[in-house]
Design a protein around this motif. Structure first.
Motif, PDB file in Angstrom:
ATOM      1  N   GLU A 589       0.840  -1.193   0.000  1.00 56.61           N
ATOM      2  CA  GLU A 589       0.000   0.000   0.000  1.00 56.61           C
ATOM      3  C   GLU A 589       0.879   1.249   0.000  1.00 56.61           C
ATOM      4  O   GLU A 589       1.894   1.307   0.710  1.00 56.61           O
ATOM      5  N   LEU A 590       0.421   2.251  -0.787  1.00 61.90           N
ATOM      6  CA  LEU A 590       1.072   3.555  -0.850  1.00 61.90           C
ATOM      7  C   LEU A 590      -0.002   4.617  -0.586  1.00 61.90           C
ATOM      8  O   LEU A 590      -1.174   4.446  -0.969  1.00 61.90           O
ATOM      9  N   VAL A 591       0.381   5.701   0.017  1.00 66.08           N
ATOM     10  CA  VAL A 591      -0.555   6.792   0.325  1.00 66.08           C
ATOM     11  C   VAL A 591       0.031   8.102  -0.197  1.00 66.08           C
ATOM     12  O   VAL A 591       1.259   8.256  -0.299  1.00 66.08           O
ATOM     13  N   ALA A 592      -0.886   9.027  -0.518  1.00 60.70           N
ATOM     14  CA  ALA A 592      -0.493  10.354  -1.003  1.00 60.70           C
ATOM     15  C   ALA A 592      -1.545  11.362  -0.535  1.00 60.70           C
ATOM     16  O   ALA A 592      -2.754  11.074  -0.540  1.00 60.70           O
ATOM     17  N   LEU A 593      -1.103  12.545  -0.148  1.00 58.06           N
ATOM     18  CA  LEU A 593      -1.990  13.606   0.315  1.00 58.06           C
ATOM     19  C   LEU A 593      -2.356  14.501  -0.861  1.00 58.06           C
ATOM     20  O   LEU A 593      -1.490  15.018  -1.557  1.00 58.06           O
ATOM     21  N   SER A 594      -3.688  14.666  -1.067  1.00 56.89           N
ATOM     22  CA  SER A 594      -4.180  15.515  -2.161  1.00 56.89           C
ATOM     23  C   SER A 594      -4.247  16.959  -1.671  1.00 56.89           C
ATOM     24  O   SER A 594      -4.998  17.257  -0.722  1.00 56.89           O
ATOM     25  N   PRO A 595      -3.482  17.896  -2.276  1.00 56.33           N
ATOM     26  CA  PRO A 595      -3.533  19.302  -1.822  1.00 56.33           C
ATOM     27  C   PRO A 595      -4.889  19.945  -2.064  1.00 56.33           C
ATOM     28  O   PRO A 595      -5.321  20.800  -1.293  1.00 56.33           O
ATOM     29  N   THR A 600      -6.424  11.932   1.987  1.00 57.68           N
ATOM     30  CA  THR A 600      -5.340  10.976   1.728  1.00 57.68           C
ATOM     31  C   THR A 600      -5.838   9.928   0.743  1.00 57.68           C
ATOM     32  O   THR A 600      -6.869   9.276   0.966  1.00 57.68           O
ATOM     33  N   LYS A 601      -5.077   9.819  -0.305  1.00 56.38           N
ATOM     34  CA  LYS A 601      -5.409   8.852  -1.349  1.00 56.38           C
ATOM     35  C   LYS A 601      -4.512   7.610  -1.179  1.00 56.38           C
ATOM     36  O   LYS A 601      -3.313   7.740  -0.915  1.00 56.38           O
ATOM     37  N   LYS A 602      -5.094   6.444  -1.327  1.00 56.45           N
ATOM     38  CA  LYS A 602      -4.358   5.185  -1.132  1.00 56.45           C
ATOM     39  C   LYS A 602      -4.304   4.414  -2.438  1.00 56.45           C
ATOM     40  O   LYS A 602      -5.301   4.327  -3.173  1.00 56.45           O
ATOM     41  N   LEU A 603      -3.114   3.832  -2.691  1.00 57.61           N
ATOM     42  CA  LEU A 603      -2.892   2.988  -3.871  1.00 57.61           C
ATOM     43  C   LEU A 603      -2.532   1.585  -3.376  1.00 57.61           C
ATOM     44  O   LEU A 603      -1.525   1.400  -2.697  1.00 57.61           O
ATOM     45  N   SER A 604      -3.370   0.606  -3.705  1.00 58.27           N
ATOM     46  CA  SER A 604      -3.162  -0.789  -3.277  1.00 58.27           C
ATOM     47  C   SER A 604      -2.583  -1.587  -4.432  1.00 58.27           C
ATOM     48  O   SER A 604      -3.111  -1.551  -5.560  1.00 58.27           O
ATOM     49  N   LEU A 605      -1.511  -2.301  -4.133  1.00 61.44           N
ATOM     50  CA  LEU A 605      -0.802  -3.121  -5.123  1.00 61.44           C
ATOM     51  C   LEU A 605      -0.954  -4.591  -4.718  1.00 61.44           C
ATOM     52  O   LEU A 605      -0.647  -4.976  -3.589  1.00 61.44           O
ATOM     53  N   HIS A 606      -1.430  -5.390  -5.625  1.00 62.37           N
ATOM     54  CA  HIS A 606      -1.610  -6.830  -5.355  1.00 62.37           C
ATOM     55  C   HIS A 606      -1.009  -7.634  -6.510  1.00 62.37           C
ATOM     56  O   HIS A 606      -1.386  -7.448  -7.676  1.00 62.37           O
ATOM     57  N   LEU A 607      -0.062  -8.522  -6.167  1.00 64.26           N
ATOM     58  CA  LEU A 607       0.625  -9.356  -7.163  1.00 64.26           C
ATOM     59  C   LEU A 607       0.324 -10.817  -6.863  1.00 64.26           C
ATOM     60  O   LEU A 607       0.501 -11.293  -5.741  1.00 64.26           O
ATOM     61  N   SER A 608      -0.143 -11.522  -7.841  1.00 66.75           N
ATOM     62  CA  SER A 608      -0.361 -12.962  -7.765  1.00 66.75           C
ATOM     63  C   SER A 608       0.350 -13.624  -8.932  1.00 66.75           C
ATOM     64  O   SER A 608       1.033 -12.965  -9.718  1.00 66.75           O
ATOM     65  N   ARG A 609       0.177 -14.922  -9.031  1.00 70.55           N
ATOM     66  CA  ARG A 609       0.847 -15.649 -10.122  1.00 70.55           C
ATOM     67  C   ARG A 609       0.207 -15.373 -11.469  1.00 70.55           C
ATOM     68  O   ARG A 609       0.851 -15.549 -12.509  1.00 70.55           O
TER      69      ARG A 609
END
Length: 672
Positions: A589-595, A600-609
Motif C-alpha cells: 500500500e502507498l498513500v499520497a496527500l491531495s492538496p 489521503t489517497k491510497k494505492l493498493s498493489l496486489h501481485l499474484s501468479r
C-alpha cells in the motif's frame, strides 16, 4: 607324416619306502650268506673293497652305504645320549624280540619234524616214533600219512591231436574276442576323443568370449564358468558360478545350480490417478531367452542373477526409506514422486508377463514411458556403480581387524532417484512460477529479468575421471543444487535462490536458501532456509511487491520534481502530481496527500501468479465493518491490471503510465 604316439599300458613300479623287518633281513642273509658264523665285519669290508676295485659298486649303493653309516652314527649318538635306565629298557626289549623270533623258528622246526616223522611212520614206525612229538602221537595214529609216486599215463596220438586242436580253437577264439574288444575300444576311444574335442572347443570358445573358466571349489575334477559378479553380496556372489558339464555327444551343458529355471526381470511402471500410464521395456530380456546357444545361456543366467540382486537391494533400501514415502508389499515397491503420480517396481516372470501388461493404451503417454525407462536404466547403472565401488574398496589396504562384524550398508539405488525427482519437481515448479511472474512484470513495461541454472552442482567434465558415466554418477550421488537469480523493478534490487536436495540424513529433503539485496529495505531479510514451495512463492511475491512500492514512490517523486521545474519556468501554474509514500510497503500500500481536497489517497498493489492489479481509493472509504483484510485490500476502484497473457499484446499501458495517471490530483475513473 605325424610321429606315432606310444602309450605304456603297464603300471609304473614304484619302490616302496617301507624298510624290511628283522625276520625278513635274517632270512635274506641266511639265503645269501649261509650261517651267521661265517659272516664277520672284516669279511664284509673286504668284499666291499674288492667290489669297489672292480667298479661293481653303483652310486646308489654308495649313497645307501653312506646313509647307513650316518644312521648308525646317529643311532650311536642317540644311544649315548640315553641314560642307563633307558638303555636297560631298550636292551630288554631287543632281547625279548630275539627270544620271540627264536621261539617262532623252533616251533616251525618242530612242525616240520613232525610232518616228516609222520610220513616215515608208514614204512619205519620204530625209527619215526622216536622223533614224533607226544601231542601228535596222541592225536594222530602212526602210518596214517603215506606218499606214492604216480606216473602220468601217456596219451595217444589222437588224444594229443584233439588237445592240440582244442587248444588252437581256444586260442583263435581268444584272439577274435581280443580283436573285437580292441576294435570296440578303438571305436569308443574315437568317439570319446571326438566328444572331448567338441567339449574343449566349446570351453575354449566360452573363454575366448571373456568369461572366467575355473575349477569348481567342491568338485576339483569339473570345470565351471564365473558369470556372476565378484563384487556382489556373498549371497549372490556364490550363486554366480555354474558348472560346465559334458553331454554324451560332447556338447556343453550349463548347470546353473541354484539359478531359477524361469527368467525374471525388474519392471518399472508409472501410475497416475490409479491408471498405469507408462512402463519400461522388457523386450531385450524376452529376445535373449529365445536363443539357446551356450553364450546366450550364460548371458541370460548373468542377467537373471543381476535382476534378482537388483530387486533384493531395492527391497533392502526401501525398508529404510519409509519416512520418505516408500512402501513395500510382497513383490512390489512403490513411492509417489509428484501429486497423484507414483512409480511401481516389481520383479516379474518374463514367461507370464509381457511388455504391454497392465498398461492401457488409452492412458499411456510418451512422457511416462520415457520416465519409466529412465528409472529402469538408472537403478541398473547405480547397482553396477556400487559393484565398482566394492572393487575399488577391495583393492585398497583393509582396515584393522576387530571383533565386531562389519556392516553391509544398503546401496544407494532409490535415494538418488527420489532426490532427483523431488529436486526436478521443485525446480520446475519454481521456474514455472518465475516465468509467470516475470511475464506479468514484462507486460507492465518493466525491464525485469531472471536467470535459471538448474543442476548447477553437476559437473560433466571428464577431467580426473576414467569415464563420463562414472563421473556423472559420482555427481549424481552428491547433493543436487540449482540456482535462480533475478532483478526487480529497481535494477539495484536483486534476489538469489539456491535449491538444494540432500541424499544423506534420516530423510530426503529439499531446502531453499535465499539471499536478497533491497537497498530501500536493508533490514528486511527472508528466512535463511525454507522447505515448502508455497512459502517460497510467497516470499518472492513479497519481495517483488516491496520493490514495486519503492519503484512507484520513486516514479512519483521524479514526476513531481519535473512538474515543479516546469511550473517555475512557465507563467501559468499547473497542478502538481501526487507524491506516493510507502508507510505500509509490506502490505503493498502507498498513500499520497491531495492538496486540493486535503484527503489521503491510497494505492493498493496486489501481485499474484496470474495478474498484477492496482486499486485506488480514498482513505476511510474501504473500512467497512465486517470486512477482512483481503476484502479491504480488494476494495476501492480498479485502476489497472496486467495478466500473464498481456505480454504479447501490443498497445498495453505500462506501469509508469498508469502511475502517472493515478498521481493526478483528481479521482480517476476505473477501467473495465
Amino acid at each position: 607324416m605325424e610321429e606315432s604316439f606310444t602309450l605304456p599300458l603297464r603300471p609304473v613300479v614304484e619302490k616302496g619306502g617301507k624298510k624290511d623287518t628283522l625276520p625278513v633281513r635274517i632270512a635274506q642273509i641266511n639265503a645269501q650268506r649261509g650261517s651267521f658264523r661265517n659272516i664277520t665285519e672284516q669279511s664284509l669290508q673286504a668284499e666291499i673293497d674288492a667290489r669297489r676295485e672292480r667298479g661293481e659298486v653303483s652310486e646308489e649303493e654308495e649313497e645307501e652305504e653312506e646313509r647307513t653309516e650316518k644312521e648308525k652314527e646317529k643311532d650311536v649318538e642317540k644311544t649315548a645320549e640315553l641314560d642307563a635306565t633307558e638303555r636297560h629298557e631298550l636292551l630288554y626289549k631287543r632281547r625279548a624280540e630275539i627270544i620271540q623270533f627264536a621261539v617262532q623258528a623252533h616251533m616251525e622246526a618242530i612242525f616240520a619234524l613232525d610232518f616228516i616223522s609222520l610220513l616215515l611212520s608208514k614204512h619205519t614206525p620204530r625209527q619215526a616214533e622216536t622223533s614224533i612229538s607226544p601231542h601228535l602221537k596222541q592225536k594222530v595214529p602212526l602210518g596214517s600219512l603215506n606218499v606214492d609216486v604216480i606216473k602220468t599215463p601217456e596219451k595217444s596220438a589222437s588224444a594229443q591231436r584233439d588237445i592240440s586242436t582244442v587248444a588252437r580253437g581256444w586260442k583263435l577264439e581268444s584272439f577274435n574276442a581280443a580283436a573285437n574288444k580292441l576294435l570296440k575300444a578303438a571305436s569308443r576311444l574315437e568317439n570319446e576323443v571326438a566328444a572331448e574335442t567338441k567339449y574343449w572347443d566349446e570351453v575354449l570358445a566360452v573363454k575366448e568370449k571373456g568369461w572366467k573358466v575355473c575349477r569348481l571349489p567342491r568338485e576339483r575334477q569339473a570345470l565351471g564358468v564365473q558369470y556372476g559378479f565378484l563384487e556382489a553380496t556373498p549371497t549372490f556372489r556364490d550363486r554366480g558360478l555354474a558348472s560346465l558339464r559334458r553331454a554324451d555327444d560332447g556338447s556343453l551343458v550349463l548347470d546353473r545350480g541354484l539359478a531359477p529355471s524361469r527368467p525374471r526381470a525388474v519392471r518399472v511402471r508409472v501410475r497416475k490417478n490409479n491408471q498405469v500410464t507408462g512402463c519400461s521395456k522388457l523386450s531385450q530380456f524376452v529376445a535373449a531367452s529365445d536363443d539357446d546357444s551356450i553364450e546366450n545361456r550364460i548371458l541370460q543366467s548373468r542377467d537373471i542373477l543381476f535382476e534378482e540382486e537388483l530387486f533384493h537391494e531395492l527391497t533392502r533400501e526401501a525398508r529404510i526409506l519409509a519416512s520418505s514415502g516408500v512402501t513395500t508389499r510382497r513383490n512390489l515397491i512403490q513411492f509417489e514422486f509428484s501429486e497423484g503420480e507414483e512409480i511401481l517396481l516389481d520383479l516379474v516372470d518374463l514367461d507370464e508377463v509381457s511388455n504391454e501388461a497392465d498398461v492401457d493404451v488409452t492412458h499411456r503417454t510418451q512422457e511416462h514411458d520415457t520416465l519409466a525407462e529412465a528409472v529402469a536404466h538408472s537403478i541398473r547403472i547405480l547397482l553396477s556403480y556400487a559393484h565398482r565401488q566394492n572393487l575399488q574398496r577391495r583393492t585398497q589396504i583393509p582396515p584393522p581387524l576387530t571383533m565386531k562384524k562389519r556392516p553391509l550398508p544398503e546401496y544407494q539405488l532409490l535415494r538418488p532417484i527420489l532426490a532427483y525427482l523431488q529436486h526436478s519437481s521443485h525446480v520446475q515448479s519454481l521456474r514455472s512460477f518465475l516465468r509467470d511472474v516475470y511475464r506479468i512484470l514484462k507486460s507492465a513495461g518493466l525491464k525485469s529479468e531472471y536467470t535459471a541454472a538448474p543442476y548447477a552442482s553437476l559437473n560433466l567434465s571428464r577431467k580426473g575421471h576414467p569415464s563420463a558415466v562414472e563421473s556423472l554418477i559420482k555427481h549424481f550421488l552428491d547433493p543436487l543444487e540449482s540456482k535462480f537469480s533475478g532483478n526487480m523493478a529497481n535494477q539495484t534490487s536483486t534476489f538469489n535462490v539456491k535449491v538444494r536436495t540432500n541424499l544423506s540424513g534420516p530423510s530426503l529433503g529439499t531446502e531453499y536458501e535465499f539471499s536478497i539485496r533491497l537497498p530501500n529495505f536493508p533490514h528486511t531479510q527472508p528466512p535463511s532456509r525454507v522447505g515448502l514451495k508455497d512459502e517460497v512463492e510467497g516470499i518472492i511475491r513479497h519481495l517483488i511487491t516491496l520493490d514495486l512500492t519503492t519503484f512507484i514512490s520513486s516514479i512519483s517523486k521524479k514526476k513531481a520534481l519535473n512538474a515543479k521545474d516546469a511550473t517555475s519556468s512557465s507563467d501559468r501554474p499547473r497542478p502538481r502530481p501526487l507524491v506516493w509514500e510507502t508507510p505500509f510497503a509490506h502490505h503493498g500500500e502507498l498513500v499520497a496527500l491531495s492538496p486540493s481536497t486535503q484527503r489521503t489517497k491510497k494505492l493498493s498493489l496486489h501481485l499474484s501468479r496470474t495478474e498484477l492489479t492496482l486499486r485506488t481509493s480514498w482513505l476511510g472509504e474501504e473500512l467497512v465493518e465486517g470486512m477482512h483484510n483481503n476484502e479491504q485490500r480488494q476494495a476501492g476502484k480498479l485502476l489497472y491490471s496486467w495478466t500473464i497473457y498481456d505480454a504479447e499484446q501490443p498497445g498495453r499501458r505500462t506501469l509508469e503510465d498508469v502511475i502517472a495517471e493515478a498521481s493526478k490530483d483528481e479521482e480517476i475513473k476505473s477501467e473495465p
